[in-house]
Design an enzyme around this catalytic site. Structure first.
Site, PDB file in Angstrom:
ATOM      1  N   ASN A   9       0.868  -1.179   0.000  1.00 46.25           N
ATOM      2  CA  ASN A   9       0.000   0.000   0.000  1.00 46.25           C
ATOM      3  C   ASN A   9       0.906   1.232   0.000  1.00 46.25           C
ATOM      4  OD1 ASN A   9      -1.790   2.058   0.534  1.00 46.25           O
ATOM      5  ND2 ASN A   9      -2.257   1.410   2.631  1.00 46.25           N
ATOM      6  N   LYS A  11       0.129   4.252  -0.325  1.00 46.39           N
ATOM      7  CA  LYS A  11      -0.514   5.456   0.228  1.00 46.39           C
ATOM      8  C   LYS A  11      -0.240   6.651  -0.693  1.00 46.39           C
ATOM      9  CE  LYS A  11      -0.193   3.369   4.734  1.00 46.39           C
ATOM     10  NZ  LYS A  11      -0.071   3.529   6.191  1.00 46.39           N
ATOM     11  N   HIS A  94      -9.592   1.436   4.642  1.00 45.45           N
ATOM     12  CA  HIS A  94      -8.340   1.617   5.386  1.00 45.45           C
ATOM     13  C   HIS A  94      -8.589   2.587   6.548  1.00 45.45           C
ATOM     14  CE1 HIS A  94      -4.245   2.753   6.413  1.00 45.45           C
ATOM     15  NE2 HIS A  94      -3.854   1.646   5.801  1.00 45.45           N
ATOM     16  N   GLU A  96      -6.962   4.976   7.648  1.00 48.02           N
ATOM     17  CA  GLU A  96      -6.689   6.384   7.337  1.00 48.02           C
ATOM     18  C   GLU A  96      -7.894   7.003   6.624  1.00 48.02           C
ATOM     19  OE1 GLU A  96      -2.971   5.717   5.338  1.00 48.02           O
ATOM     20  OE2 GLU A  96      -2.069   5.161   7.254  1.00 48.02           O
ATOM     21  N   GLU A 166      -5.473  -4.680  10.562  1.00 53.95           N
ATOM     22  CA  GLU A 166      -4.462  -3.643  10.770  1.00 53.95           C
ATOM     23  C   GLU A 166      -4.763  -2.865  12.051  1.00 53.95           C
ATOM     24  OE1 GLU A 166      -2.403  -2.521   6.809  1.00 53.95           O
ATOM     25  OE2 GLU A 166      -4.136  -1.243   7.089  1.00 53.95           O
ATOM     26  N   GLY A 172       2.456   2.433  10.807  1.00 55.14           N
ATOM     27  CA  GLY A 172       3.419   3.516  10.673  1.00 55.14           C
ATOM     28  C   GLY A 172       4.136   3.888  11.957  1.00 55.14           C
ATOM     29  N   SER A 213       3.380  -1.843  10.368  1.00 58.44           N
ATOM     30  CA  SER A 213       4.833  -1.885  10.604  1.00 58.44           C
ATOM     31  C   SER A 213       5.470  -3.217  10.225  1.00 58.44           C
ATOM     32  CB  SER A 213       5.152  -1.522  12.062  1.00 58.44           C
ATOM     33  OG  SER A 213       4.744  -0.193  12.334  1.00 58.44           O
TER      34      SER A 213
HETATM   35  P1  PGA Z   1       2.782   0.484   7.619  1.00 58.27           P
HETATM   36  O1  PGA Z   1       1.321   0.690   7.009  1.00 58.27           O
HETATM   37  O2  PGA Z   1       3.322  -0.812   7.060  1.00 58.27           O
HETATM   38  O3  PGA Z   1       3.563   1.675   7.165  1.00 58.27           O
HETATM   39  O4  PGA Z   1       2.632   0.416   9.101  1.00 58.27           O
HETATM   40  C1  PGA Z   1       0.438  -0.391   6.808  1.00 58.27           C
HETATM   41  C2  PGA Z   1      -0.859   0.091   6.227  1.00 58.27           C
HETATM   42  O5  PGA Z   1      -1.376   1.125   6.658  1.00 58.27           O
HETATM   43  O6  PGA Z   1      -1.441  -0.557   5.316  1.00 58.27           O
END
Ligand code: PGA
Length: 255
Positions: A9, A11, A94, A96, A166, A172, A213
């Site tokens: 992903n 983003k 997601h 976010e 997640e 992140g 992460s």
């Molecule tokens: P990350 O994000 O691997 O940077 O923690 C995962 C995601 O939000 O899909």
């Protein structure tokens, strides 16, 4: 037997030029790795260029969002009809998008139905906040998100989609869940809820990823868990680390 699946992903990262350069760098290394489904999810604007570069390789392509209507006066939105033929997967719900763009369980459910109706494979994201995690509300919250996401779907449709667990506190932050912790939520809560709503066979058929992460250093821990079928990778998917994550996944769980 569930085929493992690793999705990147991206983003809101990489211009079209950066996306093209990165895909050129990793595509042949990725195609050499067998036994794992590999998916890249760039921004909408880079989808066409990346599709061109992936050509006939076995690397899948996904979008990061989609609206549920096919067309109309919805300025700024992208429809399933536009994605169909361009990519095979679409990340939906997601955290976010839920946090910053007002996505609701009901909207996510409508998007899932629209994606499936157009032959796109949804990667449906669920996961609890740090507060919920610390208050011991993970099971109730995640189960509720799964129920809402799958409302009105047939067992056959559920088997066709992918769920990504997640935990928001792990995204992140560099603080990934433990393999055992993620496996428990995925096995007991997510598959448990699906078994409750449908049946055990459906619960065992659906592919469920862990996300938050994920890195080359911890992917083996997740892939060695029985209920985890892969990962949704954010930050590490922007770098050649992604190839290492896919390679290690194939070593641990390749079919
Ligand atoms: P990350 O994000 O691997 O940077 O923690 C995962 C995601 O939000 O899909």
């Amino acid at each position: 037997m569930r085929t493992p699946i690793i999705a990147g992903n991206w983003k809101m990262h990489k211009t079209i030029e950066e996306a093209v350069a990165f895909v050129r760098e990793i595509r042949f290394k990725l195609t050499e790795i067998k036994g794992v489904d590999k998916v890249l999810c760039p921004s909408f604007v880079a989808l066409a260029a990346v599709k061109e570069l992936l050509g006939p390789t076995d690397i899948g392509l996904g979008a990061q969002n989609m609206y549920f209507e096919e067309k109309g006066a919805y300025t700024g939105e992208v429809s399933p009809l536009m994605l169909k033929g361009l990519c095979q997967y679409v990340i939906l719900g997601h955290s976010e998008r839920r946090a910053y763009f007002g996505e609701t369980d009901e909207g996510v459910n409508r998007k899932i139905k629209a994606a499936l109706a157009h032959g796109l494979t949804p990667i449906v994201c669920v996961g609890e906040s740090l507060e919920q995690h610390e208050a011991g509300q993970t099971e109730e919250w995640v189960s509720g998100q799964v129920r809402a996401a799958l409302a009105g779907l047939t067992a056959e449709q559920v088997r066709a989609l992918i769920i990504a667990y997640e935990p928001i506190w792990a995204i992140g932050t560099g603080k990934a869940a433990t393999g055992a912790g993620a496996n428990a939520v995925i096995g007991l809560t997510i598959r448990g809820t699906i078994a409750d709503l449908y049946d055990q066979a459906t619960a065992q058929a659906v592919r469920v990823q862990y996300g938050g992460s994920v890195s080359p250093a911890n992917i083996a821990e997740f892939m060695s868990q029985p209920d985890i079928d892969g990962a949704l990778v954010g930050g590490a998917s922007l770098k050649p680390d992604f190839v290492d994550i896919v390679r290690i996944s194939a070593e641990v769980k390749g079919v």
